[in-house]
Enzyme design. Sequence first.
Site, PDB file in Angstrom:
ATOM      1  N   HIS A  72       5.055  -7.565   3.002  1.00 25.14           N
ATOM      2  CA  HIS A  72       6.089  -8.257   3.767  1.00 25.14           C
ATOM      3  C   HIS A  72       6.968  -9.128   2.866  1.00 25.14           C
ATOM      4  O   HIS A  72       8.209  -9.028   2.881  1.00 25.14           O
ATOM      5  CB  HIS A  72       5.436  -9.162   4.820  1.00 25.14           C
ATOM      6  CG  HIS A  72       4.369  -8.525   5.640  1.00 25.14           C
ATOM      7  ND1 HIS A  72       4.645  -7.741   6.730  1.00 25.14           N
ATOM      8  CD2 HIS A  72       3.012  -8.572   5.531  1.00 25.14           C
ATOM      9  CE1 HIS A  72       3.506  -7.333   7.275  1.00 25.14           C
ATOM     10  NE2 HIS A  72       2.501  -7.819   6.561  1.00 25.14           N
ATOM     11  N   ASP A  73       6.322 -10.005   2.099  1.00 22.54           N
ATOM     12  CA  ASP A  73       7.047 -11.059   1.387  1.00 22.54           C
ATOM     13  C   ASP A  73       7.799 -10.566   0.150  1.00 22.54           C
ATOM     14  O   ASP A  73       8.936 -11.013  -0.087  1.00 22.54           O
ATOM     15  CB  ASP A  73       6.091 -12.191   1.029  1.00 22.54           C
ATOM     16  CG  ASP A  73       5.477 -12.835   2.263  1.00 22.54           C
ATOM     17  OD1 ASP A  73       6.026 -12.638   3.372  1.00 22.54           O
ATOM     18  OD2 ASP A  73       4.442 -13.505   2.137  1.00 22.54           O
TER      19      ASP A  73
END
Length: 361
Positions: free
Chosen positions: A263-264
């Site tokens: 995600h990040d």
Amino acid sequence: MIVDVDTGIDDSLALLYLLASPEAQILGIAATAGNVPAAQVAANNLAWLDVCRAPEIEVALGAAEPLAIPLRTTEDTHGPQGLGYAELPVARRACSNRTAAQMWVALAREHPGEIVGLCTGPLTNLALALRIEPELPRLLRRLVIMGGAFNHPGNTTPTNEWNVHVDPESAKEVFDAFSAAPPDRRPVVCALDITETIEMYPKHLALLAERALSHPAETVSEDDVPGTRSAASNPVVRHVSDAVRFYFEFHRAYDQGYLAHMHDPFAAAVALDPTLARTRPATVDVELTGALTRATTVADWVGMWGREPNADIVVGTDPELFFDRLIARVGDFAKDLYPPSGEPRMTHAQPASHRPTKDPR
């Protein structure tokens, strides 16, 4: 850039991606409580900076608790210290003598219209900064948020995503505040709809190690005994592999396969190059009262609320291109830091002007 993280396995890869990117000048890193408590997040950030031989970058400790509810952390997902199986040396650096919210405000005022903010954890620090300086939506050049779920199931409850779940009041304050942002400065939101398509597999770790000229060849397999540790000669590769292996095991335990959602790092890549993302404007709000839907992010795509869009939601990308960039940048960075022979070279990261003075531990 100002980077606000709750480090975190995938937050760690986001930091590495930025440190490996010559165009990224990180002025400050805010430690937000989320995956682990804020003090542990700060310690993790400082330790990564040491491992990466980064110049002085301010690391500011954020709020210990969300705005209105007790803190919930997720060591089952990210490990006892938030770094999976990775064991980074204790940092020699110290934390800033100002809070994360104070750092957000001071840096934005010093560099009006220049800073890209990246938030990969709960939005507590940014909400507190907005209470100090309501003009932040106009002072920042852009804001990129990893959080929320729209046309997609949640990963914490059936409808909500972890970062928003931890502190929904702060998420609502941020989206409400950025309703005042000009259209070209609306937050870019990387929600689960897109970030769960960013799937890392063991082959990506093998390619990263190969790119870094680490030895022996990095082999991570779902047939390995859980908790197996990397023997990679390159410390960056070894720590990344040990962290991500934990993430692989977590996802497999929840029947998602031997993979990890990055995600990040994807949000970090979008912060540097918005062309990686196809976006669609919408008006975003956060449900705070629903018995079943509290902390759900709701998008009005067609103007039913009669309010102007306050976000650009990512609706498409090219995961293969993203991983090509991640492997190339972090692999080359690791090789430059710890070459197979010869003296290590300096990182690409740019120094910040504020030197930290206080240890968070």
